[in-house]
Design an enzyme around this catalytic site. Structure first.
Site, PDB file in Angstrom:
ATOM      1  N   ASN A  16      11.040  86.013 -29.170  1.00 41.80           N
ATOM      2  CA  ASN A  16      12.127  86.976 -29.426  1.00 41.80           C
ATOM      3  C   ASN A  16      12.800  86.702 -30.766  1.00 41.80           C
ATOM      4  OD1 ASN A  16      12.101  88.680 -27.235  1.00 41.80           O
ATOM      5  ND2 ASN A  16      13.822  87.733 -26.182  1.00 41.80           N
ATOM      6  N   GLU A  17      13.395  85.514 -30.862  1.00 38.43           N
ATOM      7  CA  GLU A  17      14.166  85.224 -32.077  1.00 38.43           C
ATOM      8  C   GLU A  17      14.613  83.774 -32.142  1.00 38.43           C
ATOM      9  OE1 GLU A  17      16.179  85.067 -29.050  1.00 38.43           O
ATOM     10  OE2 GLU A  17      16.505  87.192 -29.401  1.00 38.43           O
ATOM     11  N   ARG A  56      29.112  83.597 -44.133  1.00 32.83           N
ATOM     12  CA  ARG A  56      30.176  82.929 -43.396  1.00 32.83           C
ATOM     13  C   ARG A  56      30.467  83.788 -42.179  1.00 32.83           C
ATOM     14  NH1 ARG A  56      33.548  78.947 -45.935  1.00 32.83           N
ATOM     15  NH2 ARG A  56      35.229  78.599 -44.441  1.00 32.83           N
ATOM     16  N   ASP A 103      29.767  84.050 -37.493  1.00 33.39           N
ATOM     17  CA  ASP A 103      29.386  83.408 -36.228  1.00 33.39           C
ATOM     18  C   ASP A 103      27.926  82.963 -36.195  1.00 33.39           C
ATOM     19  OD1 ASP A 103      31.918  83.750 -35.417  1.00 33.39           O
ATOM     20  OD2 ASP A 103      31.500  85.148 -33.767  1.00 33.39           O
ATOM     21  N   ASP A 143      11.857  89.574 -18.514  1.00 34.07           N
ATOM     22  CA  ASP A 143      11.491  89.226 -19.888  1.00 34.07           C
ATOM     23  C   ASP A 143      11.804  87.763 -20.164  1.00 34.07           C
ATOM     24  OD1 ASP A 143      10.476  91.695 -20.645  1.00 34.07           O
ATOM     25  OD2 ASP A 143      12.460  92.480 -21.103  1.00 34.07           O
ATOM     26  N   GLY A 144      12.908  87.280 -19.601  1.00 32.33           N
ATOM     27  CA  GLY A 144      13.267  85.869 -19.769  1.00 32.33           C
ATOM     28  C   GLY A 144      12.176  84.955 -19.207  1.00 32.33           C
ATOM     29  N   ALA A 151      28.880  88.833 -36.682  1.00 34.72           N
ATOM     30  CA  ALA A 151      30.279  88.763 -37.120  1.00 34.72           C
ATOM     31  C   ALA A 151      30.469  88.011 -38.434  1.00 34.72           C
ATOM     32  CB  ALA A 151      31.148  88.131 -36.015  1.00 34.72           C
TER      33      ALA A 151
HETATM   34  P1  NAP Z   1      19.504  86.013 -20.242  1.00 34.02           P
HETATM   35  O1  NAP Z   1      20.887  85.800 -20.769  1.00 34.02           O
HETATM   36  O2  NAP Z   1      19.210  85.880 -18.798  1.00 34.02           O
HETATM   37  O3  NAP Z   1      18.923  87.430 -20.713  1.00 34.02           O
HETATM   38  C1  NAP Z   1      19.406  88.245 -21.637  1.00 34.02           C
HETATM   39  C2  NAP Z   1      18.878  89.663 -21.369  1.00 34.02           C
HETATM   40  O4  NAP Z   1      17.957  90.003 -22.409  1.00 34.02           O
HETATM   41  C3  NAP Z   1      18.117  89.856 -20.048  1.00 34.02           C
HETATM   42  O5  NAP Z   1      18.473  91.107 -19.514  1.00 34.02           O
HETATM   43  C4  NAP Z   1      16.666  89.835 -20.496  1.00 34.02           C
HETATM   44  O6  NAP Z   1      15.820  90.538 -19.620  1.00 34.02           O
HETATM   45  C5  NAP Z   1      16.788  90.569 -21.814  1.00 34.02           C
HETATM   46  N1  NAP Z   1      15.677  90.404 -22.747  1.00 34.02           N
HETATM   47  C6  NAP Z   1      14.956  89.295 -23.038  1.00 34.02           C
HETATM   48  N2  NAP Z   1      14.026  89.573 -23.969  1.00 34.02           N
HETATM   49  C7  NAP Z   1      14.166  90.892 -24.271  1.00 34.02           C
HETATM   50  C8  NAP Z   1      13.491  91.765 -25.174  1.00 34.02           C
HETATM   51  N3  NAP Z   1      12.516  91.334 -25.970  1.00 34.02           N
HETATM   52  N4  NAP Z   1      13.914  93.055 -25.234  1.00 34.02           N
HETATM   53  C9  NAP Z   1      14.918  93.510 -24.478  1.00 34.02           C
HETATM   54  N5  NAP Z   1      15.581  92.721 -23.594  1.00 34.02           N
HETATM   55  C10 NAP Z   1      15.223  91.438 -23.510  1.00 34.02           C
HETATM   56  O7  NAP Z   1      18.537  85.009 -21.049  1.00 34.02           O
HETATM   57  P2  NAP Z   1      16.971  84.974 -20.979  1.00 34.02           P
HETATM   58  O8  NAP Z   1      16.458  85.866 -19.918  1.00 34.02           O
HETATM   59  O9  NAP Z   1      16.565  83.553 -20.997  1.00 34.02           O
HETATM   60  O10 NAP Z   1      16.600  85.632 -22.390  1.00 34.02           O
HETATM   61  C11 NAP Z   1      16.852  84.959 -23.569  1.00 34.02           C
HETATM   62  C12 NAP Z   1      17.181  86.028 -24.561  1.00 34.02           C
HETATM   63  O11 NAP Z   1      18.478  86.531 -24.326  1.00 34.02           O
HETATM   64  C13 NAP Z   1      17.236  85.561 -25.981  1.00 34.02           C
HETATM   65  O12 NAP Z   1      15.941  85.486 -26.547  1.00 34.02           O
HETATM   66  C14 NAP Z   1      18.110  86.630 -26.608  1.00 34.02           C
HETATM   67  O13 NAP Z   1      17.335  87.692 -27.127  1.00 34.02           O
HETATM   68  C15 NAP Z   1      18.898  87.192 -25.480  1.00 34.02           C
HETATM   69  N6  NAP Z   1      20.326  87.005 -25.728  1.00 34.02           N
HETATM   70  C16 NAP Z   1      21.056  88.114 -25.957  1.00 34.02           C
HETATM   71  C17 NAP Z   1      22.390  87.995 -26.275  1.00 34.02           C
HETATM   72  C18 NAP Z   1      23.157  89.256 -26.543  1.00 34.02           C
HETATM   73  O14 NAP Z   1      22.556  90.330 -26.467  1.00 34.02           O
HETATM   74  N7  NAP Z   1      24.423  89.160 -26.886  1.00 34.02           N
HETATM   75  C19 NAP Z   1      23.019  86.755 -26.347  1.00 34.02           C
HETATM   76  C20 NAP Z   1      22.224  85.637 -26.091  1.00 34.02           C
HETATM   77  C21 NAP Z   1      20.870  85.773 -25.802  1.00 34.02           C
HETATM   78  P3  NAP Z   1      15.408  89.971 -18.166  1.00 34.02           P
HETATM   79  O15 NAP Z   1      16.603  90.214 -17.303  1.00 34.02           O
HETATM   80  O16 NAP Z   1      14.245  90.829 -17.807  1.00 34.02           O
HETATM   81  O17 NAP Z   1      15.092  88.504 -18.278  1.00 34.02           O
HETATM   82 MN    MN Z   2      16.937  86.461 -17.864  1.00 29.73          MN
END
Ligand code: NAP
Ligand code: MN
Length: 259
Positions: free
Chosen positions: A120-121, A146, A148, A45-46, A183
């Site tokens: 995503n967001e 107020r 994170d 997804d990333g 938070a």
């Molecule tokens: P990453 O840190 O490698 O990935 C975060 C995880 O989120 C990976 O397992 C990714 O899947 C999954 N993911 C991405 N889009 C998704 C969706 N629409 N639905 C369900 N899971 C999803 O970073 P990245 O791959 O560049 O992804 C960036 C995304 O990470 C941001 O858009 C944000 O949504 C998410 N994120 C989550 C947190 C948290 O949950 N605490 C914190 C920071 C960011 P893949 O392994 O298939 O890439």
């Molecule tokens: Mn990823």
């Protein structure tokens, strides 16, 4: 049919890209990284998030399809062992085009009005310490936050960061954005709603801050040092996915989080 491939960059994804190109050439599909009709994301997804931002300027004309190398993804429905079938479908079949909402952020910086889109967001955090922000909805005061940070997600992004902070999962056929708290401080002095809220199309939320903020646009970081207010709403543009077979959202949710 012109295609472009965006792969994760690891050995496996690169090998799949090479295989895709080889197969595509047999069907006479043309590789075009400047103005493709279809973008094939190979990875997770990333990887789709990266592909979206790479081709964002073509949002009106391009459609995306995803091949996953790991677990089934929310944006990637083709398994690596189905790659040859996918190439054939792209060459010969008429896909269903499915459109998902995007979230837009608008702000003024350096005397310019900037418009950003996320798949995503957007995540808003303080660049230094606790985020203090006033939320206004449709121009009216709503709350003083107020804590994170704030996650402003699309329906298809609702299963990502939004879900980790307790937001609801929203079907991508709903044109809406969700604002979830990270938070928040709630005591006798500071008060926020506590639950996430969902805004329909045509509603907007302004977030006003007095300090520098970090605005994450999917995986990309924008450091905003001179921005007083950011407006979030459902974008006019949408992302298009090419579906060569059904890929029901609730099945994906179940397969990712339940079974
Ligand atoms: P990453 O840190 O490698 O990935 C975060 C995880 O989120 C990976 O397992 C990714 O899947 C999954 N993911 C991405 N889009 C998704 C969706 N629409 N639905 C369900 N899971 C999803 O970073 P990245 O791959 O560049 O992804 C960036 C995304 O990470 C941001 O858009 C944000 O949504 C998410 N994120 C989550 C947190 C948290 O949950 N605490 C914190 C920071 C960011 P893949 O392994 O298939 O890439
Ligand atoms: Mn990823």
């Amino acid at each position: 049919m012109r295609f472009s491939i965006w792969d994760k960059g690891d050995e496996e994804s690169r090998a799949l890209s090479a295989r895709f190109r080889e197969q595509a050439a047999r069907y006479g599909l043309e590789s075009d990284d400047e103005k493709p009709d279809i973008v094939v994301s190979i990875g997770g997804d990333g990887t789709m998030l990266q592909a979206f931002h790479r081709f964002r300027h073509l949002a009106q004309s391009v459609s995306f399809v995803g091949v996953h190398t790991g677990r089934l993804g929310f944006y990637a429905d083709w398994r690596k062992d189905e790659l040859d079938d996918l190439v054939r479908m792209i060459a010969e079949a008429q896909p269903k085009i499915v459109q998902y909402p995007l979230v837009q952020a608008e702000y003024e910086s350096g005397g310019e009005r900037l418009v950003q889109l996320a798949l995503n967001e957007f995540t808003l955090k303080s660049a230094e310490g606790t985020l203090v922000a006033e939320l206004r909805i449709n121009g009216e005061p709503f709350e003083m936050f107020r804590g994170d940070g704030l996650v402003i997600s699309t329906p298809s992004g609702s299963t990502a960061y939004n879900k980790s902070v307790g937001g609801a999962v929203i079907h991508p056929s709903l044109e809406a954005i969700q604002i979830a708290e990270i938070a928040s401080i709630n005591n006798r002095v500071y008060r926020t709603l506590g639950s996430s809220i969902v805004l329909p199309k045509h509603h907007y939320c302004d977030v006003k801050t007095e300090k520098p903020v970090d605005l994450w646009m999917d995986h990309l970081l924008l450091k905003l040092h001179d921005v007083q207010s950011i407006r979030f709403h459902v974008a006019k543009e949408k992302i298009s996915f090419a579906r060569y077979r059904p890929f029901p959202f609730w099945n994906r949710v179940r397969e990712s989080f339940i079974i």
